[in-house]
Scaffold this active site. Sequence first.
Site, PDB file in Angstrom:
ATOM      1  N   HIS A 176      -5.168   7.719   6.785  1.00 41.71           N
ATOM      2  CA  HIS A 176      -5.157   7.358   5.527  1.00 41.71           C
ATOM      3  C   HIS A 176      -5.909   8.230   4.674  1.00 41.71           C
ATOM      4  O   HIS A 176      -6.957   8.948   5.109  1.00 41.71           O
ATOM      5  CB  HIS A 176      -5.793   5.880   5.513  1.00 41.71           C
ATOM      6  CG  HIS A 176      -5.604   5.176   4.121  1.00 41.71           C
ATOM      7  ND1 HIS A 176      -6.530   5.252   3.280  1.00 41.71           N
ATOM      8  CD2 HIS A 176      -4.721   4.337   3.511  1.00 41.71           C
ATOM      9  CE1 HIS A 176      -5.921   4.600   2.042  1.00 41.71           C
ATOM     10  NE2 HIS A 176      -4.893   4.066   2.303  1.00 41.71           N
ATOM     11  N   ASP A 199       0.947   0.417   7.335  1.00 40.01           N
ATOM     12  CA  ASP A 199       2.363   0.388   7.578  1.00 40.01           C
ATOM     13  C   ASP A 199       2.536   0.283   9.256  1.00 40.01           C
ATOM     14  O   ASP A 199       3.987   0.112   9.683  1.00 40.01           O
ATOM     15  CB  ASP A 199       2.796   2.030   7.327  1.00 40.01           C
ATOM     16  CG  ASP A 199       2.568   2.039   5.736  1.00 40.01           C
ATOM     17  OD1 ASP A 199       3.076   0.903   5.103  1.00 40.01           O
ATOM     18  OD2 ASP A 199       2.230   2.990   5.118  1.00 40.01           O
ATOM     19  N   HIS A 219       4.117   7.646   0.716  1.00 40.95           N
ATOM     20  CA  HIS A 219       3.373   6.395   0.162  1.00 40.95           C
ATOM     21  C   HIS A 219       4.089   5.121   0.317  1.00 40.95           C
ATOM     22  O   HIS A 219       4.166   4.951   1.876  1.00 40.95           O
ATOM     23  CB  HIS A 219       3.612   6.258  -1.344  1.00 40.95           C
ATOM     24  CG  HIS A 219       2.664   5.458  -2.306  1.00 40.95           C
ATOM     25  ND1 HIS A 219       1.617   4.741  -1.310  1.00 40.95           N
ATOM     26  CD2 HIS A 219       2.792   4.902  -3.317  1.00 40.95           C
ATOM     27  CE1 HIS A 219       1.189   3.772  -2.343  1.00 40.95           C
ATOM     28  NE2 HIS A 219       1.673   4.027  -3.372  1.00 40.95           N
ATOM     29  N   ARG A 233      -5.971  -4.278   6.712  1.00 43.68           N
ATOM     30  CA  ARG A 233      -4.528  -4.868   6.519  1.00 43.68           C
ATOM     31  C   ARG A 233      -3.723  -4.842   7.753  1.00 43.68           C
ATOM     32  O   ARG A 233      -2.941  -5.595   8.152  1.00 43.68           O
ATOM     33  CB  ARG A 233      -3.867  -4.140   5.344  1.00 43.68           C
ATOM     34  CG  ARG A 233      -4.436  -4.251   3.997  1.00 43.68           C
ATOM     35  CD  ARG A 233      -3.828  -3.364   3.067  1.00 43.68           C
ATOM     36  NE  ARG A 233      -3.987  -1.922   3.480  1.00 43.68           N
ATOM     37  CZ  ARG A 233      -3.399  -0.607   2.795  1.00 43.68           C
ATOM     38  NH1 ARG A 233      -2.621  -1.005   1.747  1.00 43.68           N
ATOM     39  NH2 ARG A 233      -3.495   0.367   3.148  1.00 43.68           N
ATOM     40  N   SER A 281       1.336   4.924  -6.547  1.00 49.64           N
ATOM     41  CA  SER A 281       1.875   3.800  -7.238  1.00 49.64           C
ATOM     42  C   SER A 281       1.112   3.073  -8.380  1.00 49.64           C
ATOM     43  O   SER A 281       1.262   3.058  -9.410  1.00 49.64           O
ATOM     44  CB  SER A 281       2.588   2.840  -6.605  1.00 49.64           C
ATOM     45  OG  SER A 281       1.315   2.029  -5.765  1.00 49.64           O
TER      46      SER A 281
END
Length: 523
Positions: A384, A462, A338, A393, A308
């Site tokens: 990742h 995620d 993504h 995160r 993105s």
Amino acid sequence: MERRIQPTTATNDKSCGSKATTALIDVDSLTMVFHRGASLLTKLRSRAVQQPGLRNSVRWFQVQTSSEVDLHSQLKELIPEQQERLKKLRSEHGKVQLGNITVDMVLGGMRGMTGLLWETSLLDAEEGIRFRGLSIPECQKLLPAAKSGGEPLPEGLLWLLLTGKVPTKEQVDSLSKELRNRATVPDHVYKTIDALPVDAHPMTQFATGVMALQVQSEFQKAYEKGIHKSKYWEPTYEDSLSLIAQLPIVASYIYRRMYKNGQVIPMDDSLDYGGNFAHMLGFDDPAMQELMRLYVTIHSDHEGGNVSAHTGHLVASALSDPYLSFAAALNGLAGPLHGLANQEVLLWIKSVVEECGENVSKEDLKKYVWKTLNSGKVVPGYGHGVLRNTDPRYTCQREFALKHMPEDPLFKLVTALALINIGVHSDSVILICLLQVSNLYEVVPPILLELGKVKNPWPNVDAHSGVLLNYYGLTEARYYTVLFGVSRAIGICAQLIWDRALGLPLERPKSVTMEWLEKHCKK
């Protein structure tokens, strides 16, 4: 014309059902161990932040000293200095090599190839993302919050990304007010979205809404009037802040249209950016508003190489305005590899619960992981493209869960899955302590290692976000990527302003054919 619709009372149900199975994993013990590990991690992190040497080691680690509350004025002062810095870097070091390009890099999605300038954040394979030099724990500690000890306000991160300085609370409040003043969506945007089927994917509706906003682009108007290129950054700034301000309204409209019978909730002028987003979605639980502040902050930027961010930068390099560039970025974010992954994680976890029960045993989990892999799919939420350790995160979301929802069954399952995956990492004292109490590492790591391709079996961002959202009642997994998109606008737009300020050129890498590679390799 702004559409106003009377709000309705939203109900947030947190009910679920699952099959019961005999648990071979002692979930309570696991949770206790995990609490201790998280506590130790927090103490170590706090110690690291307090080390005086850390402040000297991070170039951007500085608190805003100016009392100026106007962000535009701050940027206007900073830009000439950074323009000269770029000019000097190019003139003195333009011919310095940054590494060798291999055939593997060309064929492997340009992994590991250094080829972009991205000022707002930098991703390290071992420690994760830093926003202008600050780690996520440091941002949580230093950026202003809505309440004492709360999560950082996304407006504060936007200020940090644009200026490289930690803002004061007064500056963040001023920016919050400016964004609220810009948060007016023309009626034609709603009509454009309404032209789509109500069951169209939320990301399709979101990208369509952003494209509909483009007709108000200040950059396009200024360019058509012949603006000098040294001034490109100013209408880009106007578009970017307006876009960031409008996105939560468009996104919440789509959510209420799809899932709440079109009963839209207007903005609350007393709330900040993240709090207002949660409110307009229909969630007024203070904990959910805190979660949204954290979510938007940590999803905002992840350097320039992800799909993105790179797409937004690439399209903008053609002097496309922020609306066109960000709409393109959203279409990249919508891909399963993504941003759509956060949707897939919750759906996969729920499928585990449905088939194996909430208290899943090692053997049943092992069978289900193999079932997933053998069907040609991946276990979402792990691994990742750059990171080689647990995504920070993920870690901050886990700490949020430990604080607000430690007994949630899906959280316990995510915790178990995470411990299973991180079990092979022997360099961390905390994880070794966890392994001494649990043998969960026996399940997933051997499976992943058997595949022969795994470089990072640890959880990413995620792996956790869907479970948190689900707990507070936002259960519609198809919508999750829209939340990601709202967040990512902060990083993409901040960098886009600097792209224009620094006069970065059109992106145009060289491509080759397989025949060219074969001939080149034979030389």
